[in-house]
Motif scaffolding. Structure first.
Motif, PDB file in Angstrom:
ATOM      1  N   THR A   1       0.867  -1.206   0.033  1.00 32.43           N
ATOM      2  CA  THR A   1      -0.087   0.079  -0.129  1.00 32.43           C
ATOM      3  C   THR A   1       0.913   1.304   0.013  1.00 32.43           C
ATOM      4  O   THR A   1       1.834   1.311   0.727  1.00 32.43           O
ATOM      5  CB  THR A   1      -0.931   0.184   1.096  1.00 32.43           C
ATOM      6  OG1 THR A   1      -1.788  -1.069   1.135  1.00 32.43           O
ATOM      7  CG2 THR A   1      -1.825   1.283   1.383  1.00 32.43           C
ATOM      8  N   THR A   2       0.780   2.101  -0.761  1.00 33.72           N
ATOM      9  CA  THR A   2       1.333   3.255  -0.783  1.00 33.72           C
ATOM     10  C   THR A   2       0.902   4.427   0.206  1.00 33.72           C
ATOM     11  O   THR A   2      -0.273   4.573   0.568  1.00 33.72           O
ATOM     12  CB  THR A   2       0.804   4.330  -1.963  1.00 33.72           C
ATOM     13  OG1 THR A   2       1.332   3.487  -3.299  1.00 33.72           O
ATOM     14  CG2 THR A   2       1.936   5.469  -2.228  1.00 33.72           C
ATOM     15  N   VAL A   3       1.801   4.610   1.146  1.00 24.74           N
ATOM     16  CA  VAL A   3       1.621   5.648   2.367  1.00 24.74           C
ATOM     17  C   VAL A   3       2.121   7.060   1.989  1.00 24.74           C
ATOM     18  O   VAL A   3       3.219   7.105   1.554  1.00 24.74           O
ATOM     19  CB  VAL A   3       2.322   5.150   3.510  1.00 24.74           C
ATOM     20  CG1 VAL A   3       2.295   6.026   4.937  1.00 24.74           C
ATOM     21  CG2 VAL A   3       1.543   3.748   3.825  1.00 24.74           C
ATOM     22  N   VAL A   4       1.514   8.015   2.268  1.00 27.50           N
ATOM     23  CA  VAL A   4       1.916   9.142   2.181  1.00 27.50           C
ATOM     24  C   VAL A   4       1.980  10.047   3.616  1.00 27.50           C
ATOM     25  O   VAL A   4       1.175   9.674   4.548  1.00 27.50           O
ATOM     26  CB  VAL A   4       0.840  10.059   1.731  1.00 27.50           C
ATOM     27  CG1 VAL A   4       0.735   9.849   0.071  1.00 27.50           C
ATOM     28  CG2 VAL A   4      -0.475  10.063   2.047  1.00 27.50           C
ATOM     29  N   SER A   5       3.127  10.762   3.937  1.00 25.00           N
ATOM     30  CA  SER A   5       3.482  11.183   5.070  1.00 25.00           C
ATOM     31  C   SER A   5       4.089  12.830   4.999  1.00 25.00           C
ATOM     32  O   SER A   5       4.569  13.155   4.024  1.00 25.00           O
ATOM     33  CB  SER A   5       4.679  10.283   5.583  1.00 25.00           C
ATOM     34  OG  SER A   5       5.041  10.907   6.923  1.00 25.00           O
TER      35      SER A   5
ATOM     36  N   SER B   1       1.259  10.326   9.026  1.00 25.48           N
ATOM     37  CA  SER B   1       1.254   9.365   7.756  1.00 25.48           C
ATOM     38  C   SER B   1       0.057   8.651   7.573  1.00 25.48           C
ATOM     39  O   SER B   1      -0.855   8.239   8.582  1.00 25.48           O
ATOM     40  CB  SER B   1       2.384   8.323   8.298  1.00 25.48           C
ATOM     41  OG  SER B   1       3.444   8.653   8.544  1.00 25.48           O
TER      42      SER B   1
ATOM     43  N   ALA C   1      -2.674   6.304   1.119  1.00 28.69           N
ATOM     44  CA  ALA C   1      -3.071   7.333   0.083  1.00 28.69           C
ATOM     45  C   ALA C   1      -4.430   7.243  -0.494  1.00 28.69           C
ATOM     46  O   ALA C   1      -5.051   7.957  -1.074  1.00 28.69           O
ATOM     47  CB  ALA C   1      -2.243   6.795  -1.352  1.00 28.69           C
ATOM     48  N   THR C   2      -5.085   5.853  -0.230  1.00 30.61           N
ATOM     49  CA  THR C   2      -6.472   5.758  -0.758  1.00 30.61           C
ATOM     50  C   THR C   2      -7.245   5.246   0.605  1.00 30.61           C
ATOM     51  O   THR C   2      -6.645   4.844   1.683  1.00 30.61           O
ATOM     52  CB  THR C   2      -6.602   4.766  -1.563  1.00 30.61           C
ATOM     53  OG1 THR C   2      -6.182   3.246  -1.247  1.00 30.61           O
ATOM     54  CG2 THR C   2      -5.820   5.161  -2.865  1.00 30.61           C
TER      55      THR C   2
ATOM     56  N   GLY D   1      -4.308  15.307   0.094  1.00 28.57           N
ATOM     57  CA  GLY D   1      -5.261  14.306  -0.469  1.00 28.57           C
ATOM     58  C   GLY D   1      -6.001  13.688   0.972  1.00 28.57           C
ATOM     59  O   GLY D   1      -6.795  12.686   0.614  1.00 28.57           O
ATOM     60  N   LEU D   2      -5.478  14.008   2.210  1.00 26.18           N
ATOM     61  CA  LEU D   2      -6.010  13.369   3.316  1.00 26.18           C
ATOM     62  C   LEU D   2      -7.431  14.145   3.674  1.00 26.18           C
ATOM     63  O   LEU D   2      -8.055  13.373   4.112  1.00 26.18           O
ATOM     64  CB  LEU D   2      -5.120  13.318   4.440  1.00 26.18           C
ATOM     65  CG  LEU D   2      -5.431  12.481   5.578  1.00 26.18           C
ATOM     66  CD1 LEU D   2      -5.784  11.189   5.293  1.00 26.18           C
ATOM     67  CD2 LEU D   2      -4.268  12.837   6.653  1.00 26.18           C
TER      68      LEU D   2
END
Length: 314
Positions: A17-21, A42, A45-46, A127-128
């Motif tokens: 899974t892509t994680v954004v932080s 963190s 992404a979805t 995007g969160l």
């Protein structure tokens, strides 16, 4: 993990899974803290309706630590928020600083400030926005961080006369994970009793559901008791609690502070993986009634002939 079901089955290693932080996200310092509160956020992404874990680091660490937990939880559908407390080595505050005796309390206030600033923190991650479920919040922590987190679950600190101090629990928090949390203060070493007076907890009012994780070889220099000292938070708190005792684990519990860090004396990727699986399953089920992942994970551990730990619940 689909947008409609953030609590779906865990992704396999072949489908990460892509994680954004985002870091540092800065929350203005309240009176007496002196330093603005730096935070790392963190999230996957979805996914939508994402529950929150606020994580309190151990002594000297920062928002950049505990990647084995923070990255895993985020990949599994949680928003993970990591504040940097004043004891962090990244801030370099000397021991003689007048705030030092109060850092244990400022740590608690840090977690509450994070909860107060959830909207700001959510907006800081691209995007969160609009994807966070503010009604499903857990706290977690390791070592001193577990002591910090436990106060939001209802634990209190005894004063010099043995009287429980201020109630610092927070009704916004509905579950907790307490990793290597120190026990009662009646067996502190002379050094700990003199220098760490906040290590005199009462768990009598720690009513929020929690998973307590202890290593059966975690022999602390702060107590004369031995490793069973770390089971006190389970033994002396009311239900609903579960104790995970990890076989052969010392204070780093196999390496949760980070990958290949110097303070890990019992490095065990398998033990860390077990902690990842069980904490994720526990928090999912605690924050999302009807989720059966915890029951499945607990049964699997109990039936494992080569189990790395054991569970008790009340």
């Amino acid at each position: 993990m689909s947008d409609s079901n953030p609590f779906g089955a865990p992704r396999s290693a072949a489908a990460p899974t892509t994680v954004v932080s985002a870091k540092p996200v800065v929350l203005p310092a309240p009176s007496g803290r002196g330093e603005d509160l730096q935070v790392r956020v963190s999230a996957p992404a979805t996914g939508s309706d994402l529950p929150v874990i606020v994580f309190s680091h151990g002594f000297g660490w920062s928002m950049n630590g505990y990647a084995p937990l923070a990255d895993h939880w985020a990949a599994q559908g949680f928003v993970v928020i990591q504040p940097t407390h004043l004891d962090s080595r990244t801030l370099g505050i000397p021991h003689e600083d007048p705030r030092t005796p109060h850092i244990w309390r400022i740590r608690v206030e840090d977690l509450k400030q994070v909860l107060d600033g959830l909207d700001v923190l959510e907006a800081a991650v691209p995007g969160l926005g609009g994807r966070v479920d503010h009604s499903r919040i857990a706290v977690a922590g390791h070592s001193w961080g577990a002591q910090t987190a436990s106060t939001l679950l209802g634990a209190r600190v005894l004063d010099a006369d043995g009287v429980p101090g201020e109630d610092m629990s927070d009704p916004r928090v509905t579950a907790g994970v307490l990793l290597a949390l120190t026990g009662l203060g009646d067996t502190l070493t002379p050094f700990a009793a003199e220098n760490l007076p906040f290590l005199k907890p009462s768990f009598d009012t720690m009513t929020t559901p929690a998973l307590v994780i202890a290593g059966d070889e975690d022999d602390s220099t702060l107590s004369t008791r031995g490793p069973d000292w770390f089971t006190d938070p389970y033994t002396h708190s009311p239900a609903d609690k579960t104790l995970l005792t990890l076989f052969g684990a010392e204070h780093s519990l196999g390496g949760i502070p980070g990958y290949e860090v110097a303070e890990t004396t019992d490095e065990s990727p398998a033990r860390v993986a077990l902690i990842q699986r069980l904490t994720t399953a526990f928090l999912r089920s605690a924050l999302h009634p009807g989720d059966t992942g915890w029951k499945t994970a607990a049964t699997a551990l109990e039936n494992d002939p080569d189990a790395l730990g054991s569970l008790r619940s009340k």
